[in-house]
Design an enzyme around this catalytic site. Structure first.
Site, PDB file in Angstrom:
ATOM      1  N   ASP A  33       0.858  -1.184   0.000  1.00 25.38           N
ATOM      2  CA  ASP A  33       0.000   0.000   0.000  1.00 25.38           C
ATOM      3  C   ASP A  33       0.895   1.235   0.000  1.00 25.38           C
ATOM      4  O   ASP A  33       1.739   1.413   0.892  1.00 25.38           O
ATOM      5  CB  ASP A  33      -0.912   0.007   1.226  1.00 25.38           C
ATOM      6  CG  ASP A  33      -1.916   1.133   1.171  1.00 25.38           C
ATOM      7  OD1 ASP A  33      -3.041   0.897   0.687  1.00 25.38           O
ATOM      8  OD2 ASP A  33      -1.592   2.244   1.624  1.00 25.38           O
ATOM      9  N   ASP A  83      -1.273   9.055 -11.012  1.00 26.14           N
ATOM     10  CA  ASP A  83      -1.247   7.947 -11.967  1.00 26.14           C
ATOM     11  C   ASP A  83       0.183   7.587 -12.348  1.00 26.14           C
ATOM     12  O   ASP A  83       0.518   6.407 -12.502  1.00 26.14           O
ATOM     13  CB  ASP A  83      -2.034   8.326 -13.231  1.00 26.14           C
ATOM     14  CG  ASP A  83      -3.539   8.390 -12.986  1.00 26.14           C
ATOM     15  OD1 ASP A  83      -3.983   7.904 -11.931  1.00 26.14           O
ATOM     16  OD2 ASP A  83      -4.250   8.935 -13.849  1.00 26.14           O
ATOM     17  N   ASN A 130      -1.955  12.987  -4.615  1.00 29.99           N
ATOM     18  CA  ASN A 130      -3.026  13.425  -5.513  1.00 29.99           C
ATOM     19  C   ASN A 130      -3.450  14.855  -5.220  1.00 29.99           C
ATOM     20  O   ASN A 130      -3.661  15.667  -6.129  1.00 29.99           O
ATOM     21  CB  ASN A 130      -4.234  12.491  -5.383  1.00 29.99           C
ATOM     22  CG  ASN A 130      -4.089  11.224  -6.210  1.00 29.99           C
ATOM     23  OD1 ASN A 130      -3.394  11.214  -7.219  1.00 29.99           O
ATOM     24  ND2 ASN A 130      -4.732  10.161  -5.773  1.00 29.99           N
ATOM     25  N   HIS A 178      -4.024  14.415  -9.942  1.00 32.44           N
ATOM     26  CA  HIS A 178      -4.285  12.984 -10.189  1.00 32.44           C
ATOM     27  C   HIS A 178      -3.400  12.419 -11.298  1.00 32.44           C
ATOM     28  O   HIS A 178      -3.092  11.221 -11.286  1.00 32.44           O
ATOM     29  CB  HIS A 178      -5.763  12.788 -10.539  1.00 32.44           C
ATOM     30  CG  HIS A 178      -6.673  12.952  -9.363  1.00 32.44           C
ATOM     31  ND1 HIS A 178      -6.877  11.961  -8.438  1.00 32.44           N
ATOM     32  CD2 HIS A 178      -7.401  14.012  -8.939  1.00 32.44           C
ATOM     33  CE1 HIS A 178      -7.717  12.381  -7.497  1.00 32.44           C
ATOM     34  NE2 HIS A 178      -8.057  13.638  -7.776  1.00 32.44           N
ATOM     35  N   GLU A 209      -4.514   2.434  -4.554  1.00 32.50           N
ATOM     36  CA  GLU A 209      -3.063   2.422  -4.387  1.00 32.50           C
ATOM     37  C   GLU A 209      -2.576   1.122  -3.753  1.00 32.50           C
ATOM     38  O   GLU A 209      -1.453   1.030  -3.250  1.00 32.50           O
ATOM     39  CB  GLU A 209      -2.603   3.614  -3.533  1.00 32.50           C
ATOM     40  CG  GLU A 209      -3.078   3.586  -2.094  1.00 32.50           C
ATOM     41  CD  GLU A 209      -4.416   4.271  -1.886  1.00 32.50           C
ATOM     42  OE1 GLU A 209      -4.649   4.763  -0.773  1.00 32.50           O
ATOM     43  OE2 GLU A 209      -5.231   4.314  -2.821  1.00 32.50           O
TER      44      GLU A 209
END
Length: 416
Positions: free
Chosen positions: A252, A269, A260, A265, A295
């Site tokens: 994680d 990505d 973000n 965002h 994530e």
């Protein structure tokens, strides 16, 4: 039906296929459609020019026409290479170049029978290359590729027979040749068979592509949750006495929401893609890496013991930590936490592994993030980290040996 009418029908079929294949390329953008469509277009135009012999200059109806036909064969070869995701090589031009070279030789250029023989020999070379490409691939659609190669082989033999008969009969024109039918009927039958077999090959490819999409994460290109589940069941059935355990590594990304919020965002990505590359590279030849969602990522692999699983998880964690991810104006350093669960392959239960790895992951998060925790059977413990042992001046190999020693102690505790 005379030979010239047959040639025009043949050209119409080739041009129809060209339109269909180019239309498919327009919507799907797979380059092999364009190569095949262009090949049929050149083939059809060349055949029309041959059929117009006497109504147009001989140079156009002979030299240019046959060059176009054989260039079309080269594009078919290029399409096969692209279909197999191989680079297009210069040898696709061999059939056309054989014809062009022959036109510089007076005995061939000025003799109809010799020209027909040369054209058929050049076509045979192109067919031989296609047969080789089809048979050298042993992956999916193996049987369909063999059938397609067989039909092309029939055409290869028909071209050889035509070349021999035309030279032996000293034919003067296409229409006057006693073996004119040999120029069309075997080719017509093979064309229908090749188109049908090729359509089946394309269908099988589409089905394989859909299967891949079903188990692949669209953003990162790694396996998705379903793909990992499928690989888990495959690993359970694998017989490997040296690696009797299945390890589930749950990752994680730390403070991903802040990335973000702070960088956008698109930057998030980019981070997800970068970590996927790290994980997939680390798993190459060892196991499987995928994205569980958001994530969260996971790896499934066979291992010999707890130490091997922890070492792999730590290698992934440290690789990501030491990497700077550049996206736009931002240079991002990100860390990841990992939880590890182990089970004997023959009795491994995926749901139990997931819940156990989750518990270990939360232990890693509660312990301060950027660390790995492993389930020891009774509880979850944080793995001693090479980069956090309070021995900054110690050599890396010394710190690594301390980590292994600590892991061995954890393993012994887990067996009690």
């Amino acid at each position: 039906m005379d030979i010239l009418t047959g040639l025009m029908i043949w050209a119409a079929e080739a041009l129809t296929l060209a339109v269909l294949l180019c239309s498919r390329w327009y919507y799907e953008r797979d380059r092999f459609y364009l190569s095949w469509g262009s090949g049929f277009a050149l083939h059809g135009i060349g055949v029309i020019l041959v059929a117009l012999r006497g109504d147009i200059p001989d140079f156009v109806s002979i030299q240019i026409a046959n060059t176009l036909v054989l260039a079309g064969v080269g594009l078919w070869i290029a399409g096969l290479l692209q279909f197999d995701r191989k680079p297009v090589e210069a040898y696709i031009a061999i059939p056309a170049l054989l014809w062009v070279a022959g036109m510089f030789l007076y005995p061939i250029r000025e003799n109809f029978a010799h020209r027909v023989a040369l054209h058929n020999v050049a076509t045979m070379v192109g067919h031989a290359i296609m047969i080789y490409i089809l048979l050298r691939n042993h992956g999916a659609s193996k049987m369909t590729r063999r059938v397609l190669a067989a039909f092309i082989s029939v055409q290869f033999c028909a071209n050889g027979v035509v070349a021999v008969l035309v030279v032996a009969g000293e034919a003067k024109t296409i229409g006057a040749s006693p073996h004119s039918a040999w120029l069309l009927f075997p080719a017509a039958v093979c064309l229908i068979a090749i188109v049908m077999t090729g359509a089946k090959l394309l269908t099988e490819r589409s089905e394989e592509k859909l299967k891949t999409l079903a188990v692949t994460d669209p953003l990162t290109g790694v396996l998705n949750r379903r793909g990992l589940i499928d690989e888990f069941h495959a690993l359970r059935k694998l017989v490997n006495e040296e690696k009797p355990l299945i390890a589930f590594l749950h990752f994680d990304l730390d403070s991903f929401k802040q990335i973000n919020d702070r960088c956008g965002h698109q930057a998030g990505d980019t981070v997800l893609i970068a970590f996927s590359q790290v994980g997939q590279t680390s798993m190459r030849g060892r196991g499987f890496f995928g994205r569980m969602g958001g994530e969260e990522f996971a790896s499934i692999l066979r291992v010999g013991d707890m130490i091997e699983a922890a070492s792999i998880a730590e290698a992934i964690r440290l690789t990501l930590k030491r990497q700077t991810i550049v996206t736009g104006e931002h240079n991002i350093t990100v860390t990841v936490s990992a939880g590890i669960a182990l089970a004997a392959a023959e009795t491994a239960d995926l749901d139990l592994l997931l819940s156990t790895a989750d518990r270990a992951l939360y232990t890693a998060k509660d312990g301060g993030r950027d660390r790995t925790a492993i389930d020891t059977g009774t509880d979850a413990s944080v793995v001693p980290a090479v980069d956090r042992q309070g021995e900054d001046d110690a050599p890396t190999d010394v710190r690594a040996s301390h980590q292994v020693a600590a892991l061995k102690r954890m393993a012994s505790l887990g067996k009690r």
